[in-house]
Write an enzyme that holds these catalytic residues in place. Structure first.
Site, mmCIF file in Angstrom:
data_model
loop_
_atom_site.group_PDB
_atom_site.id
_atom_site.type_symbol
_atom_site.label_atom_id
_atom_site.label_comp_id
_atom_site.label_asym_id
_atom_site.label_seq_id
_atom_site.Cartn_x
_atom_site.Cartn_y
_atom_site.Cartn_z
ATOM 1 C CE LYS A 73 4.265 53.399 129.819
ATOM 2 N NZ LYS A 73 2.576 53.679 129.297
ATOM 3 C CG ASP A 126 1.285 53.910 125.885
ATOM 4 O OD1 ASP A 126 1.344 54.311 125.044
ATOM 5 O OD2 ASP A 126 1.025 53.125 126.894
ATOM 6 C CD GLU A 170 -0.558 51.986 124.243
ATOM 7 O OE1 GLU A 170 -0.799 50.623 124.115
ATOM 8 O OE2 GLU A 170 -1.298 51.921 125.575
ATOM 9 C CG ASP A 195 -5.110 53.405 127.668
ATOM 10 O OD1 ASP A 195 -5.422 54.042 128.069
ATOM 11 O OD2 ASP A 195 -3.603 53.184 127.832
ATOM 12 C CE LYS A 220 -4.058 52.293 131.354
ATOM 13 N NZ LYS A 220 -3.451 52.876 130.715
HETATM 14 MG MG MG Z 1 -1.323 53.006 126.959
#
Ligand code: MG
Length: 366
Positions: free
Chosen positions: A164, A192, A217, A240, A264
Site C-alpha cells: 500500500k 497500490d 495499481e 481498480d 470487486k
Molecule cells: Mg486496489
C-alpha cells in the site's frame, strides 16, 4: 419460490493490526452488514456488504442499511432464483448504490445453489481450478515494517504481494524498495496507490523505481490522470477504483487504459454484474484480481466462487479477506493454504453463519 423476509444484521470486524492505505487513512474495524433472505421454500440465503470506511469508495456502512430499508420492501414476493430479473428490479427501484444490491444478489445465488444442490460457482461458469492464487496485502507504514510483513507472508506461502502506497512520493519510493527487497523472479508485486497520488507524484514514483518489475495499481483518482500516467510509465498498470461499473470496464478496454483490472463484487453490484465484467475482461485478454472491498466469511465465500470459476489464464489473484479480521462470522468459508484459496463444492456459498456472532437483526422486512 418467493422471498418472504429479509433480515439485516450488523457485525463489527476488528482488523488485525489495522489497515492503512492512501491519504493517511486507517481502518481499525470494519462495519459489515450481513443479510439473510428467507423464502417460502424453507431455503435461506446469505449475503454481506462491508465498505472499507466511508472514504475508500462511494459507499459507507450506514448507507448499506439505509439502502436496504428502501430496497428490501420491493423484493418481498420476488423469485430469488431469477437472478437477472431480481437485478433489473433492484436497478429500477434504487438508482445506483451497487454495494447495497450486492448482498441481495449474493444471497439470491446462495439460494439458487441450495435449491439445485450445487455450489454457487456452478452458476458462474463452473470450477476452472482446484484453488485460486492469492496475494497478501501489506498495510501502508514504515518501510522496514512493510519489508517484514512481506517476509512473513512469503513464509506462509504467498508469492504475490500488494504494497500500500499512495502517500508521500519520497516515502513511497522507500516503501517499494523495502518491500521488494529480496523479491524473486517467481513473485509478483503490486504497488497500490489507491488513488492517492497526483499525476506528477505518480510519475515521480514510477520513474524512480523503473528498475523494479512491479505492477502499479490505481495511481490517481481521475480516470484521465490514470490514462496519462499509463501512457508515460514503463510499469504494468492495473485499474481498480476507476472500474466501478461494467460500463467502466468497457470504457477502459476501448481506451487501452490498463493491463490488469480489479473486480470487486460489491463495487460492481453483486455476482451477476461482476461475472459479466469478469468475462468481458477475460475475452479481451486482460488478467484480473477477483475480490471485494472488505468483509468476513460470506464475502470471502462469494469472491472465492467467482475466482475459481474464472478462466485460469485470466485470474491474476484473489484474496482471503476473512483472514485479516479478528472476528469470524461463519463456518465453511474458503480455506487458505500456501498462498492459495480453496473453495468447497457444498451447495450454495457453502457457509453457515454463527448466530452468536450475528446477534439479533437490526432490521427485518417481511
Ligand atoms: Mg486496489
Amino acid at each position: 419460490m418467493k422471498i418472504t423476509r429479509i433480515s439485516v444484521y450488523r457485525v463489527n470486524l476488528p482488523i488485525t493490526g489495522g489497515y492503512s492505505f492512501a491519504k493517511a487513512k486507517t481502518v481499525l474495524s470494519a462495519d459489515s452488514t450481513v443479510i439473510r433472505v428467507d423464502t417460502d421454500a424453507d431455503i435461506s440465503g446469505w449475503g454481506e456488504t462491508c465498505p472499507l470506511g466511508p472514504f475508500y469508495l462511494p459507499s459507507y456502512a450506514e448507507g448499506v442499511r439505509a439502502g436496504l430499508s428502501v430496497l428490501a420492501p420491493h423484493l418481498i414476493g420476488l423469485d430469488p432464483c431469477q437472478t437477472a430479473a431480481l437485478s433489473r428490479r433492484m436497478d429500477r427501484e434504487l438508482r445506483g448504490h451497487p454495494y447495497v444490491k450486492s448482498a441481495i444478489d449474493v444471497a439470491a445465488h446462495d439460494i439458487l445453489g441450495k435449491q439445485a444442490g450445487l455450489p454457487v460457482h456452478a452458476f458462474l461458469g463452473g470450477r476452472q481450478m482446484e484453488a485460486a492464487p492469492m496475494y497478501w496485502s501489506v498495510s501502508q507504514g514504515d518501510p522496514d515494517d512493510m519489508r517484514r510483513a512481506v517476509v512473513q507472508a512469503r513464509q506462509q506461502g504467498y508469492r504475490q504481494f500488494q504494497l500500500k502506497v499512495g502517500g508521500d512520493p519520497a516515502q513511497d519510493i522507500e516503501r517499494i524498495r523495502a518491500g521488494m527487497d529480496g523479491a524473486t523472479a517467481g513473485e509478483t508485486f503490486l504497488c497500490d496507490a489507491n488513488t492517492g497520488w497526483r499525476r506528477d507524484e505518480a510519475l515521480k514514483v514510477a520513474f524512480a523505481t523503473e528498475d523494479l518489475g512491479y505492477i502499479i495499481e490505481q495511481p490517481c483518482d481521475l480516470y484521465s490522470d490514470n490514462l496519462s500516467v499509463r501512457r508515460r510509465v514503463r510499469q504494468i498498470l492495473k485499474l481498480d477504483e476507476s472500474l466501478q461499473r461494467p460500463e467502466d470496464v468497457s470504457q477502459a478496454l476501448a481506451d487501452d487504459a490498463c493491463d490488469i483490472a480489479c473486480i470487486k463484487i460489491s463495487k460492481m453490484g453483486g455476482l451477476s454484474k461482476s461475472r459479466f465484467a469478469r468475462d468481458l475482461l477475460a475475452a479481451h485478454g486482460i488478467a484480473m484480481t477477483v475480490e471485494d472491498v472488505w468483509g468476513g466469511e460470506i464475502v470471502t465465500a462469494a469472491l472465492g466462487h467467482l475466482a475459481i470459476s474464472t478462466a485460469p489464464d485470466a485470474l491474476l489473484n484473489t484474496t482471503d479477506l476473512h483472514n485479516y479480521n479478528e472476528t469470524h462470522l461463519a463456518t465453511g468459508a474458503p480455506e487458505s493454504r500456501e498462498g492459495k484459496l480453496y473453495v468447497s463444492d457444498a451447495p450454495g456459498l457453502g457457509i453457515e453463519p454463527d448466530m452468536a456472532v450475528l446477534g439479533d437483526p437490526v432490521a427485518v422486512y417481511a
